[in-house]
Design a protein around this motif. Structure first.
Motif, mmCIF file in Angstrom:
data_model
loop_
_atom_site.group_PDB
_atom_site.id
_atom_site.type_symbol
_atom_site.label_atom_id
_atom_site.label_comp_id
_atom_site.label_asym_id
_atom_site.label_seq_id
_atom_site.Cartn_x
_atom_site.Cartn_y
_atom_site.Cartn_z
ATOM 1 N N ARG A 150 0.831 -1.203 0.000
ATOM 2 C CA ARG A 150 0.000 0.000 0.000
ATOM 3 C C ARG A 150 0.871 1.259 0.000
ATOM 4 O O ARG A 150 0.522 2.273 -0.598
ATOM 5 C CB ARG A 150 -0.930 -0.001 1.205
ATOM 6 C CG ARG A 150 -1.810 1.240 1.306
ATOM 7 C CD ARG A 150 -2.933 1.065 2.290
ATOM 8 N NE ARG A 150 -3.887 0.072 1.818
ATOM 9 C CZ ARG A 150 -5.011 -0.240 2.471
ATOM 10 N NH1 ARG A 150 -5.285 0.353 3.624
ATOM 11 N NH2 ARG A 150 -5.838 -1.132 1.991
ATOM 12 N N LYS A 151 2.014 1.179 0.683
ATOM 13 C CA LYS A 151 2.931 2.324 0.717
ATOM 14 C C LYS A 151 3.415 2.683 -0.682
ATOM 15 O O LYS A 151 3.519 3.863 -1.041
ATOM 16 C CB LYS A 151 4.128 1.999 1.621
ATOM 17 C CG LYS A 151 5.120 3.138 1.770
ATOM 18 C CD LYS A 151 6.265 2.754 2.699
ATOM 19 C CE LYS A 151 7.265 3.906 2.830
ATOM 20 N NZ LYS A 151 8.388 3.537 3.725
ATOM 21 N N MET A 152 3.704 1.666 -1.487
ATOM 22 C CA MET A 152 4.164 1.907 -2.851
ATOM 23 C C MET A 152 3.024 2.374 -3.754
ATOM 24 O O MET A 152 3.263 2.870 -4.857
ATOM 25 C CB MET A 152 4.789 0.626 -3.421
ATOM 26 C CG MET A 152 6.047 0.182 -2.705
ATOM 27 S SD MET A 152 7.409 1.357 -2.917
ATOM 28 C CE MET A 152 7.734 1.187 -4.661
ATOM 29 N N ASN A 153 1.798 2.208 -3.284
ATOM 30 C CA ASN A 153 0.629 2.585 -4.070
ATOM 31 C C ASN A 153 -0.110 3.763 -3.420
ATOM 32 O O ASN A 153 -1.304 3.961 -3.636
ATOM 33 C CB ASN A 153 -0.319 1.381 -4.191
ATOM 34 C CG ASN A 153 -1.322 1.534 -5.315
ATOM 35 O OD1 ASN A 153 -1.022 2.083 -6.361
ATOM 36 N ND2 ASN A 153 -2.532 1.051 -5.094
ATOM 37 N N ARG A 154 0.609 4.538 -2.625
ATOM 38 C CA ARG A 154 -0.049 5.546 -1.780
ATOM 39 C C ARG A 154 -0.758 6.639 -2.583
ATOM 40 O O ARG A 154 -1.742 7.202 -2.120
ATOM 41 C CB ARG A 154 0.955 6.168 -0.814
ATOM 42 C CG ARG A 154 2.145 6.857 -1.445
ATOM 43 C CD ARG A 154 3.107 7.377 -0.384
ATOM 44 N NE ARG A 154 4.308 7.971 -0.955
ATOM 45 C CZ ARG A 154 5.394 7.293 -1.267
ATOM 46 N NH1 ARG A 154 5.429 5.990 -1.068
ATOM 47 N NH2 ARG A 154 6.447 7.905 -1.779
ATOM 48 N N GLU A 155 -0.263 6.958 -3.772
ATOM 49 C CA GLU A 155 -0.898 8.028 -4.548
ATOM 50 C C GLU A 155 -2.306 7.632 -4.985
ATOM 51 O O GLU A 155 -3.259 8.409 -4.824
ATOM 52 C CB GLU A 155 -0.036 8.372 -5.767
ATOM 53 C CG GLU A 155 -0.411 9.697 -6.399
ATOM 54 C CD GLU A 155 0.582 10.134 -7.458
ATOM 55 O OE1 GLU A 155 0.518 11.303 -7.856
ATOM 56 O OE2 GLU A 155 1.414 9.311 -7.880
#
Length: 217
Positions: A192-197
């Protein structure tokens, strides 16, 4: 588009053999094919794409010239959120691409009703990204789809079965649109951190904040 080469090569002494290369980008394939042709010992060279359609060097040069003015190097990040109390879903997608040697980013979200789960919202978010690609007139190009839903990514990669009818319906809609656009998709799951946008866009949609932007990077 990824290409591989099938080559008939003849040595100075007349020894003939056939070679088949690994897959590579169109740009790399063109550069290598032109370099091989300079030797004067390539008697036959065919380029094959992911669908086993054959290309000549002339056709590849023409294709690369045409796509200079079209979107390429396309990556779509997607995320969906679902509020069980309100039964509303928030969808978010971010698209990175290049065109005319410039980089662009599209940010888009949407609030929708009528969905039944977070997994369905994730599918709907990916479909939102595909709709944006259709507006961009993206066609017959490879596209990377990246999200934090293991369910969606693994089902689209045919690694997990689909039991829920609503998810099966979304999967069919996505695959039909991909086929219509001639897109060659790849699917990747990230944290989720890598997909935060995309995650933030989905959260904003649930809060009633609409985002639509299309900017040069």
């Amino acid at each position: 588009m990824q290409l591989r080469m099938e080559i008939t090569y003849v040595t100075k002494k007349g020894i003939k053999t056939n070679f088949s290369s690994d897959e590579m980008s169109t740009k790399a394939a063109l550069e290598l094919a032109e370099d091989l042709e300079k030797t004067g010992r390539v008697k036959h060279l065919t380029l094959l794409d992911e669908h086993d359609a054959s290309w000549t060097l002339k056709q590849l040069r023409k294709f690369l010239e045409e796509v200079k003015t079209e979107p390429y190097h396309i990556t779509v990040y997607f995320d969906g959120g679902f509020d069980r109390e309100t039964r509303k879903a928030g969808l978010g997608c971010v698209i990175y691409y290049e065109q005319n040697e410039k980089s662009y980013r599209i940010r888009r979200n949407a609030s929708v009703e009528g969905l039944v789960s977070n997994n369905e919202a994730e599918y709907a978010a990916l479909h939102l990204g595909l709709t944006e690609l259709e507006f961009l007139e993206v066609h017959h190009l490879p596209v990377s789809f990246i999200g934090d839903s293991k369910v969606v990514v693994n089902q689209l990669n045919d690694e997990w079965p689909v039991y829920e009818s609503e998810l099966s319906s979304w999967l069919d809609r996505i695959e039909n649109k991909i086929e219509k656009l001639g897109i060659t998709p790849s699917y990747e799951v990230v944290s989720r951190k890598m997909n935060r946008e995309a995650d933030h866009l989905a959260t904003q949609a649930l809060a009633g904040i609409e985002i639509t932007s299309h900017l040069e990077q």
